[in-house]
Write a protein that holds these residues in place. Sequence first.
Motif, PDB file in Angstrom:
ATOM      1  N   ASP A  42      60.739  42.135  25.630  1.00 28.44           N
ATOM      2  CA  ASP A  42      62.103  41.588  25.618  1.00 28.44           C
ATOM      3  C   ASP A  42      63.044  42.567  26.316  1.00 28.44           C
ATOM      4  O   ASP A  42      63.282  43.664  25.829  1.00 28.44           O
ATOM      5  N   SER A  84      66.188  41.980  26.844  1.00 25.25           N
ATOM      6  CA  SER A  84      67.568  41.728  26.433  1.00 25.25           C
ATOM      7  C   SER A  84      68.261  43.007  25.995  1.00 25.25           C
ATOM      8  O   SER A  84      67.665  43.839  25.309  1.00 25.25           O
ATOM      9  N   LYS A 136      70.014  38.928  29.299  1.00 23.63           N
ATOM     10  CA  LYS A 136      69.750  37.966  28.212  1.00 23.63           C
ATOM     11  C   LYS A 136      68.473  37.240  28.571  1.00 23.63           C
ATOM     12  O   LYS A 136      68.383  36.604  29.627  1.00 23.63           O
ATOM     13  N   GLN A 137      67.491  37.364  27.711  1.00 22.51           N
ATOM     14  CA  GLN A 137      66.183  36.747  27.932  1.00 22.51           C
ATOM     15  C   GLN A 137      65.965  35.712  26.839  1.00 22.51           C
ATOM     16  O   GLN A 137      65.979  36.052  25.657  1.00 22.51           O
ATOM     17  N   ASP A 138      65.759  34.471  27.276  1.00 19.62           N
ATOM     18  CA  ASP A 138      65.567  33.387  26.314  1.00 19.62           C
ATOM     19  C   ASP A 138      64.336  32.600  26.753  1.00 19.62           C
ATOM     20  O   ASP A 138      64.416  31.762  27.650  1.00 19.62           O
ATOM     21  N   SER A 146      63.784  32.002  30.537  1.00 20.19           N
ATOM     22  CA  SER A 146      65.068  32.027  31.237  1.00 20.19           C
ATOM     23  C   SER A 146      65.703  33.412  31.147  1.00 20.19           C
ATOM     24  O   SER A 146      65.769  33.995  30.059  1.00 20.19           O
TER      25      SER A 146
END
Length: 125
Positions: free
Chosen positions: A4, A6, A44-46, A49
């Motif tokens: 992650d 983020s 921002k990692q979703d 995306s």
Amino acid sequence: MPVDFSGTWNLISNDNFEGYMVALGIDFATRKIAKMLKPQKVIKQDGDSFYIHTTSTFRDYLLQFKIGEEFEEDNKGLDNRKCKSLVTWENDKLVCVQTGEKKNRGWTHWLEGDDLHLVFTSDFY
Ligand code: VL7
């Protein structure tokens, strides 16, 4: 656990950033300013995306993409060359191939300890 990226990241070093800017044909005055910057990245990692916003006192750059989906990138405020970009996972590294006028153009992000790493590549010619 997947990686992650983020978070909020601050530049601590920029080894041979000058060489990369020369390869992209960035003019002398802009290079002198750019290499003094201490940009901040908000990532921002979703899922697949990504939102990567790089800000500095001089210029900002926003990149949004989905893994495995090619997109048009304008590199506005950087070298302004358009390219087609594709980001994929290579193990835990985020690898972007930027197809366009510059050969072997791209970048790779990865995490190491508490640090975010970013390597840019581009042929000179
Ligand atoms: C920054 C490389 C240099 C021109 C201005 C420098 C402004 C602050 O790192 C970036 O995003 C990564 C993803 O994290 C790849 O998209 C954006 C690239 C700077 C090009 C060209 C110097 C002028 C730096 C935006």
